[in-house]
Design an enzyme around this catalytic site. Structure first.
Site, PDB file in Angstrom:
ATOM      1  N   ASP A  73      47.333   2.357 -32.996  1.00  0.00           N
ATOM      2  CA  ASP A  73      48.820   2.633 -33.031  1.00  0.00           C
ATOM      3  C   ASP A  73      49.495   1.392 -32.909  1.00  0.00           C
ATOM      4  O   ASP A  73      48.775   0.349 -31.857  1.00  0.00           O
ATOM      5  CB  ASP A  73      49.430   3.774 -31.815  1.00  0.00           C
ATOM      6  CG  ASP A  73      48.980   3.264 -30.578  1.00  0.00           C
ATOM      7  OD1 ASP A  73      47.952   2.905 -30.212  1.00  0.00           O
ATOM      8  OD2 ASP A  73      49.881   3.535 -29.661  1.00  0.00           O
ATOM      9  N   GLU A 137      48.211   4.176 -27.039  1.00  0.00           N
ATOM     10  CA  GLU A 137      48.340   2.989 -26.157  1.00  0.00           C
ATOM     11  C   GLU A 137      49.575   2.498 -25.914  1.00  0.00           C
ATOM     12  O   GLU A 137      50.170   2.158 -25.047  1.00  0.00           O
ATOM     13  CB  GLU A 137      47.044   2.068 -26.664  1.00  0.00           C
ATOM     14  CG  GLU A 137      46.827   0.914 -25.193  1.00  0.00           C
ATOM     15  CD  GLU A 137      47.590  -0.138 -25.262  1.00  0.00           C
ATOM     16  OE1 GLU A 137      47.623  -0.885 -24.378  1.00  0.00           O
ATOM     17  OE2 GLU A 137      48.398  -0.229 -26.312  1.00  0.00           O
TER      18      GLU A 137
END
Length: 379
Positions: A73, A137
């Protein structure tokens, strides 16, 4: 040999802005299964948060078990018009790879996959290699690494060492390894008073002076002088809000937000106790809403850090510094499972317009990871 730069380009072309998967994990799964890894997709949700897809891939079934952790991500690009390239095109210009995630941290993921492919091509693995890849994250970090580790524990899987591919180098590739991180505590304090007319202060209760008293006490305390491996802990007030648009009204409440980055002289709980004590001393009603993003931790210098230090030096000629500076990473969760450190690319442009990574650095990082794997499995 699998080309880490081409793989990094392909990953960048997946616009996986948190919490979207956008094909990045699908791409990694295909590559890893082609190398013989067994892959598990681990979607998690709950806790009032969005569903997040994650990937755990492992080859081998015995110890020792080396894990690489990372995230596909990325943060939003902001105004794409300010970029000189398409942020999701994976453009290479003058030896530099541009794109959101180039250094944070799709370049490092690609480097590790290429390193593992090269290591595995001519040998029988004596142990296990895994990748713990989350899509959470850069988000709230609830449905990613933390829940994946719980899943591994329930299966009886044990990690012996882990490297997280966060961009750790400030300016020059190879100059810094992160062996720990400061803890992070966010807190919102609301001091409650009673609204009234400014001409009749005795009929109201102005909360602002009490808030100033609290913030002054918090700001004036020196938390510590640092430790051998950590900088001094630091408190920053980031917002003070009253929401009062009139000049003749005493407000009913005032809210302040703050963050404390703390070393291993403190815990989140001890700092919350301190915040509450200061609020109590101010007198009057208040609300304290703390949130611990992560506790401080340190992986003491030893076998794992020595492996990475020597691999970096052999590839680059640079002797890296062991550091605990910077923000948090998912190592704050992994440290409860095994020794862990962070090492990746140069992070000077992470989260910025025109995020980029040197092609030569991606290739050098692949060589570093390859040496770490080779030496980790030496009996």
């Amino acid at each position: 040999m699998l080309d880490p730069v081409a793989l990094a380009q392909s990953l960048i072309r997946c616009p996986s802005v948190t919490p979207a998967e956008a094909g990045a994990l699908d791409l990694l799964q295909r590559e890893l299964e082609g190398l013989g890894f067994t892959c598990h997709r681990l979607p998690f949700d709950g806790d009032g948060t969005e569903r997040v897809d994650n990937l755990y891939a492992r080859i081998g079934s015995t110890a020792p078990h080396f894990c690489f952790a990372g995230h596909t991500d990325v943060v939003p690009v902001g105004d794409a018009a300010h970029w000189t390239v398409d942020p999701f095109a994976g453009t290479i210009e003058n030896g530099t790879l541009y794109g959101r995630g180039a250094n944070d941290m799709k370049g490092a993921i690609a480097a590790f996959v290429a390193a593992a492919a090269d290591y595995l091509k001519d040998r029988e693995l004596q142990g296990s290699i895994s990748l713990l890849i989350t899509g959470d994250e850069e988000g709230v970090a609830i449905n990613g690494t933390r829940k994946m580790l719980d899943w591994l524990k329930a299966r009886g899987e044990v990690l012996d060492a882990c490297v997280v591919g966060e961009p750790t180098n400030p300016r020059l590739f190879g100059e810094m390894i992160k062996i720990g991180r400061r803890g992070s505590l966010n807190a919102e304090i609301t001091v409650i008073g009673a609204q009234g007319h400014v001409a009749y202060p005795h009929l109201s209760d102005n909360p602002i002076p009490r808030m100033l008293k609290i913030l002054t006490a918090l700001n004036e305390r020196k938390l510590d002088d640092g430790t051998d491996h950590f900088d001094p802990s630091n408190l920053e007030v980031v917002s003070i809000d009253v929401g009062n648009t009139a000049a003749n009204i005493i407000p009913a409440a005032v809210t302040a937000r703050l963050n404390i980055r703390f070393n291993d002289r403190h815990t989140g709980a001890s700092l919350i106790d301190w915040l509450r004590e200061v609020c109590e001393m101010s007198g009057g009603a208040y609300e304290l809403r703390p949130h611990i993003s992560g506790e401080s931790f340190l992986t003491a210098p030893g076998h794992l850090s020595d492996l990475v230090i020597h691999a970096v030096h052999d590839v680059t000629g640079v002797m890296p510094e062991l550091s605990t500076t910077g923000g948090t990473s998912d190592a704050r969760f992994i440290k409860d499972a095994c020794p862990v450190l962070d090492f990746g690319l140069v992070g000077a442009t992470m989260h910025k317009v025109d995020e980029r990574a040197s092609v030569a650095d991606i290739q050098a990082l692949t060589k570093v990871y390859r040496l770490v794997l080779e030496r980790f499995f030496v009996k």
